[in-house]
Design a protein around this motif. Structure first.
Motif, short mmCIF file in Angstrom:
data_model
loop_
_atom_site.label_atom_id
_atom_site.label_comp_id
_atom_site.label_asym_id
_atom_site.label_seq_id
_atom_site.Cartn_x
_atom_site.Cartn_y
_atom_site.Cartn_z
N UNK A 1 75.59 -13.13 -36.71
CA UNK A 1 75.77 -11.87 -36.01
C UNK A 1 76.84 -11.06 -36.74
N UNK A 2 76.67 -9.75 -36.76
CA UNK A 2 77.65 -8.87 -37.37
C UNK A 2 77.82 -7.61 -36.57
N UNK A 3 79.01 -7.02 -36.61
CA UNK A 3 79.29 -5.84 -35.80
C UNK A 3 80.37 -5.00 -36.48
N UNK A 4 80.15 -3.68 -36.49
CA UNK A 4 81.16 -2.73 -36.92
C UNK A 4 81.51 -1.86 -35.71
N UNK B 1 79.12 2.53 -33.06
CA UNK B 1 79.13 1.09 -33.33
C UNK B 1 77.83 0.73 -34.05
N UNK B 2 77.89 -0.22 -34.97
CA UNK B 2 76.73 -0.63 -35.75
C UNK B 2 76.57 -2.14 -35.65
N UNK B 3 75.39 -2.56 -35.24
CA UNK B 3 75.08 -3.99 -35.19
C UNK B 3 74.37 -4.36 -36.49
N UNK C 1 69.82 -0.01 -33.59
CA UNK C 1 71.12 -0.33 -33.02
C UNK C 1 70.97 -0.69 -31.54
N UNK C 2 71.78 -1.60 -31.07
CA UNK C 2 71.78 -1.99 -29.68
C UNK C 2 72.19 -0.79 -28.81
N UNK C 3 71.32 -0.33 -27.90
CA UNK C 3 71.64 0.86 -27.10
C UNK C 3 72.82 0.66 -26.17
N UNK C 4 73.22 -0.58 -25.95
CA UNK C 4 74.35 -0.85 -25.07
C UNK C 4 75.68 -0.66 -25.78
N UNK C 5 75.67 -0.49 -27.08
CA UNK C 5 76.90 -0.29 -27.84
C UNK C 5 77.38 1.15 -27.70
#
Length: 266
Positions: A21-24, A9-11, A1-5
């Motif tokens: 690209x997808x994001x929850x 949050x799930x990338x 997972x992106x540590x900036x989220x």
């Protein structure tokens, strides 16, 4: 997972499909308060404009979300737990997404827009065609699943992108887990009547006439019926009810916010 989220949050990663690209999202990372907050009186990332939250907070949360999408504008839907599909290639004005469309899924093949669904226990499912040719997002609660929202979304995306269903990829986001999703006989029958194998997604509950339903397994079964390969399905298994500090849950809290599942092209 992106540590900036923010936490929860799930990338969504798409193997071999770098244009997608997808994001929850989750409940942390915004500015909503009260029951729409992050669990400690503020900081909630509620994205639902229909749940009683301060409209200014919702607008600020949506603007903050848009800044994370690299220029893609979320196309929100008026969701009704059905299987209608909005065609975002046709239903856009030059300035971006218009008023919400009455549908529970959407697809697109252009950049600049994110197919988006709002959830608070229902399952958000993101779909991607090979080569970044197109994407779709579906709101899959039990009613939508039983009505065929995933099959319809997959078939429409494959047809639009001129590919075969086994070439599609799917990502399942956070939703109510099988330890908390108690349903009645009528829900089980809606799935088992369609396909007998669906009975394995239901365990008898503690109360007579009640069952514990596995929404993730039901979605995977429907995706397999739609032609997707099991190795092309990702995510699932994260329970909204069991993680109150991370996710909104209508079943748990009743008055609560909404998180989102979004997918777009770059």
């Amino acid at each position: 997972m992106n540590p900036r989220l923010p936490p929860g949050w799930i990338e969504a990663a798409w193997p071999g499909n770098p244009r997608v690209r997808g994001l929850f999202t989750a409940r942390q990372g915004g500015c909503s308060g009260g029951p729409y907050g992050a669990g400690e009186g503020g900081g909630g990332m509620n994205l639902g404009s229909h749940v009683g939250d301060d409209p200014r907070a919702v607008a600020a949360n949506r603007e903050s979300l848009a800044q994370r999408l690299g220029g893609a504008v979320p196309a929100w839907l008026e969701q009704v737990h059905g299987c209608e599909l909005a065609d975002l290639d046709l239903d856009l004005d030059p300035g971006g997404p218009a008023s919400p469309r009455r549908a529970d899924a959407s697809l697109l093949t252009r950049r600049g827009v994110a197919a988006s669904v709002l959830v608070a226990d229902c399952l958000p499912v993101l779909l991607a065609a090979p080569g970044g040719r197109g994407v779709a997002a579906a709101h899959a609660g039990w009613r939508g699943l039983a009505a065929g929202v995933l099959e319809r979304s997959a078939a429409a995306l494959a047809a639009r992108c001129r590919c075969e269903p086994p070439q599609l990829q799917a990502w399942l986001g956070p939703a109510i887990g099988p330890a908390h999703f108690e349903v009645g006989d009528e829900v089980r029958e809606a799935f088992v009547a369609h396909h007998g194998a669906a009975q394995r997604a239901f365990m008898r509950g503690e109360r007579p006439g009640k069952w514990m339903a596995d929404l993730f397994e039901l979605a995977r079964m429907r995706l397999r019926e739609a032609g997707l390969a099991p190795e092309s399905m990702f995510g699932g298994g994260v329970c909204t009810v069991a993680n109150p500090s991370l996710y909104y849950s209508f079943r748990r809290d009743r008055v609560t916010g909404r998180q989102a599942g979004l997918v777009w092209l770059v």
